[in-house]
Scaffold this active site. Structure first.
Site, short mmCIF file in Angstrom:
data_model
loop_
_atom_site.label_atom_id
_atom_site.label_comp_id
_atom_site.label_asym_id
_atom_site.label_seq_id
_atom_site.Cartn_x
_atom_site.Cartn_y
_atom_site.Cartn_z
N CYS A 84 0.85 -1.19 0.00
CA CYS A 84 0.00 0.00 0.00
C CYS A 84 0.89 1.24 0.00
O CYS A 84 1.69 1.45 0.91
CB CYS A 84 -0.92 -0.01 1.23
SG CYS A 84 -1.79 1.55 1.47
N CYS A 117 0.55 3.46 3.16
CA CYS A 117 1.23 2.87 4.33
C CYS A 117 2.72 3.12 4.22
O CYS A 117 3.38 3.42 5.23
CB CYS A 117 0.97 1.36 4.40
SG CYS A 117 -0.63 0.91 5.12
N ASP A 140 -0.76 16.60 -2.35
CA ASP A 140 -1.10 15.69 -3.45
C ASP A 140 -0.13 15.96 -4.60
O ASP A 140 0.13 17.11 -4.96
CB ASP A 140 -2.55 15.92 -3.89
CG ASP A 140 -3.06 14.78 -4.77
OD1 ASP A 140 -4.04 14.13 -4.35
OD2 ASP A 140 -2.49 14.56 -5.86
N HIS A 178 -3.94 1.47 8.56
CA HIS A 178 -4.52 1.13 7.26
C HIS A 178 -6.01 0.80 7.39
O HIS A 178 -6.40 -0.05 8.17
CB HIS A 178 -3.80 -0.07 6.62
CG HIS A 178 -4.35 -0.40 5.27
ND1 HIS A 178 -3.88 0.19 4.12
CD2 HIS A 178 -5.36 -1.21 4.90
CE1 HIS A 178 -4.59 -0.26 3.09
NE2 HIS A 178 -5.50 -1.11 3.54
N ASN A 203 -13.14 9.96 -1.56
CA ASN A 203 -13.72 9.07 -2.55
C ASN A 203 -13.76 7.64 -2.02
O ASN A 203 -12.76 7.14 -1.51
CB ASN A 203 -12.89 9.11 -3.84
CG ASN A 203 -12.83 10.51 -4.43
OD1 ASN A 203 -13.80 11.25 -4.36
ND2 ASN A 203 -11.69 10.87 -4.99
N GLY A 207 -14.11 7.37 -8.02
CA GLY A 207 -12.82 7.98 -8.36
C GLY A 207 -11.69 7.60 -7.43
O GLY A 207 -10.59 8.15 -7.53
N HIS A 235 -6.47 3.27 0.62
CA HIS A 235 -6.10 3.52 2.02
C HIS A 235 -6.80 4.83 2.37
O HIS A 235 -6.66 5.82 1.63
CB HIS A 235 -4.57 3.64 2.13
CG HIS A 235 -4.05 3.99 3.50
ND1 HIS A 235 -3.04 3.30 4.12
CD2 HIS A 235 -4.38 4.99 4.35
CE1 HIS A 235 -2.78 3.85 5.30
NE2 HIS A 235 -3.59 4.89 5.47
N HIS A 271 -8.16 8.23 2.97
CA HIS A 271 -7.59 9.58 2.87
C HIS A 271 -8.69 10.57 2.58
O HIS A 271 -9.69 10.25 1.92
CB HIS A 271 -6.49 9.66 1.81
CG HIS A 271 -6.92 9.25 0.44
ND1 HIS A 271 -7.07 7.93 0.07
CD2 HIS A 271 -7.23 9.98 -0.65
CE1 HIS A 271 -7.45 7.87 -1.19
NE2 HIS A 271 -7.58 9.11 -1.66
N HIS A 306 -9.32 14.36 0.95
CA HIS A 306 -8.75 15.45 0.16
C HIS A 306 -9.16 16.78 0.78
O HIS A 306 -10.34 17.01 1.06
CB HIS A 306 -9.32 15.44 -1.28
CG HIS A 306 -8.95 14.24 -2.09
ND1 HIS A 306 -8.00 14.28 -3.09
CD2 HIS A 306 -9.42 12.96 -2.07
CE1 HIS A 306 -7.90 13.08 -3.65
NE2 HIS A 306 -8.76 12.26 -3.06
P1 AMP Z 1 -8.15 9.06 -4.81
O1 AMP Z 1 -8.19 9.07 -6.32
O2 AMP Z 1 -9.30 9.74 -4.15
O3 AMP Z 1 -7.88 7.66 -4.30
O4 AMP Z 1 -6.90 9.96 -4.43
C1 AMP Z 1 -5.59 9.51 -4.49
C2 AMP Z 1 -4.73 10.73 -4.63
O5 AMP Z 1 -3.42 10.38 -4.27
C3 AMP Z 1 -4.66 11.30 -6.06
O6 AMP Z 1 -5.14 12.64 -6.03
C4 AMP Z 1 -3.18 11.21 -6.41
O7 AMP Z 1 -2.72 12.32 -7.14
C5 AMP Z 1 -2.53 11.14 -5.05
N1 AMP Z 1 -1.25 10.43 -4.97
C6 AMP Z 1 -0.95 9.21 -5.47
N2 AMP Z 1 0.33 8.87 -5.15
C7 AMP Z 1 0.81 9.91 -4.41
C8 AMP Z 1 2.07 10.16 -3.78
N3 AMP Z 1 3.08 9.29 -3.84
N4 AMP Z 1 2.24 11.36 -3.15
C9 AMP Z 1 1.24 12.26 -3.10
N5 AMP Z 1 0.02 12.06 -3.65
C10 AMP Z 1 -0.18 10.91 -4.31
ZN ZN Z 2 -2.30 1.40 3.65
#
Ligand code: AMP
Ligand code: ZN
Length: 133
Positions: free
Chosen positions: A5, A8, A31, A47, A86, A92, A97, A99, A101
């Protein structure tokens, strides 16, 4: 920790991130592909797949959401903030994991309809410096 992950691994410090806030339950970092300037993710240290999996884990990151949201608004001079999570691929979600926004919003690019048009400006290092200075 789920070793496959990506979030993680960011929490564990194995993958770098531009952190703007952290507490015992969550970390917040920029992001990589921001919709708006200062777009930040608040990620649980534990997680959980998404925001519906575990109410206790979701509740535990509320203080970090509040603190990080206020920090972004204050430091970036935002006039609003979208708070969203999301759940599921069809909504989307791409990282499975939990999170949230936090998307700072500005008067010249306002409204829900404009949320997903990428208008972020400044590179991540510059934005990170403005938030953490
Ligand atoms: P979601 O699509 O809601 O699952 O959001 C995942 C978000 O994680 C997206 O907006 C990606 O741009 C962001 N993302 C993916 N990998 C990384 C990373 N290594 N560092 C920062 N943001 C990331
Ligand atoms: Zn995780």
């Amino acid at each position: 920790m789920a070793t496959d992950c990506i979030f993680c691994r960011i929490v564990a410090g194995e993958i770098p991130s531009k952190r703007v806030y952290e507490d015992d339950h969550a970390i917040a970092f920029l992001d990589l592909d921001p919709f708006k300037t200062g777009h930040t993710l608040v990620v649980s240290r534990t997680h959980a797949t998404d925001a519906l999996e575990d109410a206790e884990v979701l509740a535990s990151i509320a203080p970090a959401i509040t603190a990080t949201g206020k920090l972004l608004v204050e430091r970036l001079g935002a006039s609003g903030l979208n708070v969203l999570s999301n759940v599921g691929e069809d909504a989307g979600q791409s990282v499975f994991h939990l999170h949230v926004h936090l998307v700072p919003r500005y008067a010249d690019d306002a409204g829900m309809g404009a949320l997903l048009t990428r208008t972020a400006s400044g590179d991540l290092d510059e934005v990170h410096a403005r938030i953490t200075a």
